[in-house]
Scaffold this motif. Structure first.
Motif: not given
Length: 58
Positions: A1-22
């Motif tokens: 990851m090299s920028c805040n866009h990367c951070v947001m993309a990974v964050t969205r990917a993980l938030h999209g998984i049922e059972g994952i939060r925070d």
């Protein structure tokens, strides 16, 4: 990851998984942390991050 866009993309990917939060993704360390409300198969996590265009290491 090299920028805040990367951070947001990974964050969205993980938030999209049922059972994952925070979800927290640290650009400096390249690490993502999260809480599981139900057990989540690690392969699902790897797949979602990979689909977002990033590699899971470790």
């Amino acid at each position: 990851m090299s920028c805040n866009h990367c951070v947001m993309a990974v964050t969205r990917a993980l938030h999209g998984i049922e059972g994952i939060r925070d979800v927290s993704v640290d650009l400096k360390t390249g690490e993502a942390t999260f809480e599981e409300t139900i057990p989540v198969d690690p392969e699902i996590i790897r797949k979602r991050i990979s689909e977002a265009g990033y590699e899971v290491v470790g």
